[in-house]
Design an enzyme around this catalytic site. Structure first.
Site, PDB file in Angstrom:
ATOM      1  N   TYR A  99     -23.635 -29.160 -27.645  1.00  0.00           N
ATOM      2  CA  TYR A  99     -23.251 -28.678 -28.977  1.00  0.00           C
ATOM      3  C   TYR A  99     -21.800 -28.195 -29.037  1.00  0.00           C
ATOM      4  CZ  TYR A  99     -28.323 -28.650 -28.882  1.00  0.00           C
ATOM      5  OH  TYR A  99     -29.621 -29.014 -28.701  1.00  0.00           O
ATOM      6  N   TYR A 121     -37.050 -26.593 -35.107  1.00  0.00           N
ATOM      7  CA  TYR A 121     -36.214 -27.387 -34.181  1.00  0.00           C
ATOM      8  C   TYR A 121     -37.145 -28.083 -33.207  1.00  0.00           C
ATOM      9  CZ  TYR A 121     -33.179 -28.860 -30.494  1.00  0.00           C
ATOM     10  OH  TYR A 121     -32.544 -29.647 -29.572  1.00  0.00           O
ATOM     11  N   ASP A 131     -45.583 -27.851 -31.415  1.00  0.00           N
ATOM     12  CA  ASP A 131     -44.497 -28.001 -30.443  1.00  0.00           C
ATOM     13  C   ASP A 131     -44.361 -26.664 -29.707  1.00  0.00           C
ATOM     14  OD1 ASP A 131     -42.138 -28.087 -29.070  1.00  0.00           O
ATOM     15  OD2 ASP A 131     -40.942 -28.932 -30.703  1.00  0.00           O
ATOM     16  N   LYS A 177     -39.926 -27.376 -20.878  1.00  0.00           N
ATOM     17  CA  LYS A 177     -39.148 -26.207 -20.451  1.00  0.00           C
ATOM     18  C   LYS A 177     -39.776 -25.431 -19.272  1.00  0.00           C
ATOM     19  CE  LYS A 177     -36.597 -25.485 -24.752  1.00  0.00           C
ATOM     20  NZ  LYS A 177     -35.201 -25.501 -24.375  1.00  0.00           N
TER      21      LYS A 177
HETATM   22  N1  PMP Z   1     -38.870 -28.510 -29.117  1.00  0.00           N
HETATM   23  C1  PMP Z   1     -38.498 -27.216 -29.042  1.00  0.00           C
HETATM   24  C2  PMP Z   1     -39.293 -26.185 -29.784  1.00  0.00           C
HETATM   25  C3  PMP Z   1     -37.383 -26.851 -28.306  1.00  0.00           C
HETATM   26  O1  PMP Z   1     -37.001 -25.568 -28.260  1.00  0.00           O
HETATM   27  C4  PMP Z   1     -36.673 -27.871 -27.619  1.00  0.00           C
HETATM   28  C5  PMP Z   1     -35.445 -27.532 -26.764  1.00  0.00           C
HETATM   29  N2  PMP Z   1     -34.681 -26.481 -27.176  1.00  0.00           N
HETATM   30  C6  PMP Z   1     -37.099 -29.189 -27.701  1.00  0.00           C
HETATM   31  C7  PMP Z   1     -38.205 -29.471 -28.462  1.00  0.00           C
HETATM   32  C8  PMP Z   1     -36.373 -30.298 -26.992  1.00  0.00           C
HETATM   33  O2  PMP Z   1     -36.561 -30.227 -25.622  1.00  0.00           O
HETATM   34  P1  PMP Z   1     -35.499 -30.912 -24.627  1.00  0.00           P
HETATM   35  O3  PMP Z   1     -34.217 -30.162 -24.782  1.00  0.00           O
HETATM   36  O4  PMP Z   1     -36.134 -30.759 -23.281  1.00  0.00           O
HETATM   37  O5  PMP Z   1     -35.378 -32.339 -25.029  1.00  0.00           O
END
Ligand code: PMP
Length: 692
Positions: free
Chosen positions: A276, A404, A505, A534
């Site tokens: 970013y 997000y 998610d 994560k």
């Molecule tokens: N979904 C959520 C809720 C996230 O916080 C993130 C990463 N910040 C992602 C999807 C995407 O994961 P990645 O960065 O491992 O592609």
């Protein structure tokens, strides 16, 4: 720190000889023996034999902790009813060196490299904590090649830099030493000893770890009356001269280290894209040398308290032994194999342990290689499920504003359209449907009106919508917003009334961060599809999973050829990568076995207490805490670069964005560190640093 850690393949093979010689050859050197066992009582004083030997030779030496029993430090400490930790010993060595920063410290271990200091820590941990170049003294005798190889291997696995080896004959050649056995003291032994030199030289050349000296038996350095044999001392120094030269070279390289880091940073600025940011006008970055526990160590020597868990991942902190070992063990066995047509124990074992932990009913698991890909898979699953039922028009999604879900195309298309990338990528991204951000706070009474907008949109758009996707209870990167679990529960009911799927998610919220193992538990629901990533690997590896209920899997799987034919057309190259699976398994086990719930509750209380002073400060819009997440929302966007610099100056790693300064520390963080993180955030706000 300028210095060297002197260790050995075993006890009694010549570390102290090395300390004696180097204390004389290296100007201003100070030998430090962190723990000395086998001390001799002289009245009130416990005389440390190794240290005394160095001093008698004319060098400078100190023992930090002395014990009489001639045994391993852990046992000597136990017998004395005392306890020492590696962190404490390392701090003592550092403090001693800080008193005379120009003097190189020669830290002499005790026994061999894995000798225990306490139940959980060994000399290897101390070497790692001090991060000094290591000198390995190898006792020249039968069996030493094996010991040297094992020692070098153990040092390598800890990422330690070995600057060289010394081969030392600790007894006369015609005397049988403990390693020789009955058959020794023969003509063969001379051959064995000289082969040791050649073999270690070749091994050293292969590994880039030179054999710096082959020290023959020089006679006793110290006579029975304690006097030093000057001739032996002289020959000893001559034999160790190349070691001193090598150390001087290593320290010269260390002195150049800051230049090398500056070159790295310049190269980074010119060639590497950071998250970013602009490639041409990037924000400053800080060069990290190593990490341990909840600490990030910069190349310039500063050690930062981690407040970010590397974007939600490092729940166990860094360098957790069980995770490192799982990764190394799996790498030794099989690092990767395609998942098409093959399977393996790590993939099966991880699923076996994960499925009973996730909300009941999520029985099918798809391995993805990152969070964003897990979301892509979830979106595809949802659309394909609807197609399999003949609802071919249901190709869109409904999602709350402020969400997000990742940076790949499908994931981007369900991110908040205002803060996200919709405008920029209009035409590229499929336009989906958005509903109001869940207005009801987590900690306020639930107001069913907050779902009204979604209710209306679903009623009118149901024939176009395959699924609702949301981050349950905590919207992360879209604004660190905590909303009422009842919203999630009612949303599921609403979806099912219209045969729409719910995708949860939990890539950010999973694995304890919110106070429940999964945020869906706050709402007591099982979503139709769930994404995890994560913290799944404790931050060791990339990797994610998409889970689905039997209903979804069977819907897709039993489709007629016209409705997709039952195949889920997705298969990343690194799907179910064994290194990822093995590490994730270790991380999940570690978490489940830990008192994570108490830890999160304690962190929550500390964050509440520590961030409370911000509530009434100017420039602050809101302060909120849930589980191990603490948020200070500001009125104006924060000046990232200057605020970041302030945080680093204050010894903490906190990465603010937009109007958010937030904390999500590793769950293993000590209380005092959480308090420091909060205090530094409060100071930044109080001193007006959040205003641009
Ligand atoms: N979904 C959520 C809720 C996230 O916080 C993130 C990463 N910040 C992602 C999807 C995407 O994961 P990645 O960065 O491992 O592609």
């Amino acid at each position: 720190m300028k210095g060297c850690f002197i260790t050995a393949t075993d006890t009694e093979v010549g570390k102290t000889l090395a300390s004696c010689a180097l204390s004389l050859l290296v100007p201003d050197a100070l030998v430090i023996k962190p723990v000395q066992t086998g001390c001799i009582r002289e009245g009130e004083r416990l005389a440390a034999p190794d240290v005394d030997m160095v001093v008698r030779c004319g060098g400078r030496a100190e023992a930090l902790h002395c014990y009489a029993p001639p045994c391993s430090p852990h046992l000597a400490l136990e017998l004395a009813g005392e306890a020492l930790t590696v962190a404490g010993l390392a701090a003592e060595v550092r403090a001693r060196q800080a008193g005379e920063p120009a003097s190189p410290v020669l830290v002499e271990g005790a026994g061999g490299i894995c000798v225990p200091i306490n139940e959980h820590e060994s000399m290897l941990d101390l070497m790692q904590a001090l991060d000094l170049p290591v000198l390995l003294v190898v006792g020249n005798r039968l069996g030493c090649l094996n010991q040297a190889r094992l020692s070098l291997e153990a040092l390598r696995l800890r990422g330690l830099a070995v600057c060289g080896m010394v081969l030392n004959r600790a007894c006369p050649e015609d005397v049988c030493d403990p390693g020789c056995g009955e058959a020794a003291v023969s003509a063969d032994e001379a051959r064995i000893l000289s082969d040791n030199v050649q073999s270690l030289t070749r091994l050293g050349e292969r590994l880039g770890i030179p054999l710096l000296a082959d020290v023959p038996w020089l006679g006793r350095l110290q006579a029975a009356d304690g006097s030093v044999n000057a001739a032996v001392k002289h020959r000893l120094c001559a034999a160790f001269a190349p070691v001193a030269e090598r150390l001087a070279q290593v320290w010269r390289e260390q002195d150049r280290e800051q230049d090398v880091v500056a070159e790295d940073l310049a190269f980074d600025r010119d060639h590497l894209w950071h998250p970013y940011t602009s490639a041409t006008k990037p924000l400053p970055v800080y060069a990290v040398q190593r990490t341990h526990a909840n600490r990030i160590c910069l190349h310039d020597g500063r050690e930062l308290i981690d407040g970010m868990s590397s974007w939600w991942c490092a729940v166990h902190g860094y360098g957790r032994e069980s995770l490192v070992q799982a990764l190394q063990t799996q790498a030794g066995r099989m690092s990767h194999v395609m998942f098409g047509g093959l399977t393996h124990r790590p993939a099966v074992a991880l699923a076996r342990e994960l499925l009973p932990l996730v909300p009941g009913g999520l029985n099918r698991l798809f391995y993805a290689d990152s969070g964003s890909v897990a979301v892509e898979v979830a979106l595809k699953m949802a659309v394909q499920y609807q197609i399999s039922l003949g609802r071919t028009k249901r190709r869109h999604f409904l999602t709350p504003m402020g969400g997000y879900h990742g940076d790949t195309q499908g994931a981007m298309s369900v991110c908040d359209p205002v803060n996200g990338m919709h405008t920029l990528f209009s035409g590229l991204l499929t336009r989906h449907y958005f509903t109001e951000r869940p207005a009801c706070r987590f900690d306020a009474p639930y107001d069913p009106a907050c779902l009204e907008d979604a209710r209306q949109k679903i009623a009118s758009l149901r024939d176009e919508i395959a699924a609702v996707i949301l981050e349950p209870v905590v919207q992360g990167a879209g604004g660190m917003w905590f909303y009422h679990p009842q919203y999630v529960q009612d949303m599921l009911t609403l979806c099912h009334e219209h045969d729409i799927l719910l995708i949860a998610d939990e890539i950010a919220t999973g694995f304890g961060r919110t106070g429940k193992l999964f945020a869906c538990e706050w709402a007591g629901i099982t979503p139709d599809i769930m994404c995890l990533g994560k913290a799944l690997t404790g931050g060791m590896m990339t990797g994610a999973v998409t889970l689905a209920t039997d209903r979804v899997a069977e819907g897709i799987g039993n489709a007629t050829p016209e409705c997709g034919g039952g195949l889920l057309m997705h298969g990343p190259t690194f799907m179910a990568n064994p290194l990822f699976c093995a590490t994730a398994l270790a991380s999940v086990r570690e978490l489940v076995a830990s008192p994570w719930q108490e830890r999160v509750q304690r962190i929550e209380a500390l964050l509440n207490e520590g961030l409370a002073p911000c509530r009434n400060m100017p420039g602050v819009a809101d302060v909120r805490v849930l589980g191990a997440i603490g948020v200070v929302e500001t009125v104006q966007p924060v000046p990232i670069a200057s605020l970041q610099a302030f945080f680093v100056e204050q010894g903490v790693w906190i990465r603010p964005f937009g109007r958010l300064v937030y904390l999500m520390p590793p769950l293993v963080s000590p209380d005092a560190d959480i308090a420091t993180l909060c205090a530094v955030v409060c100071r930044a706000v109080r001193e007006g640093l959040i205003e641009s």
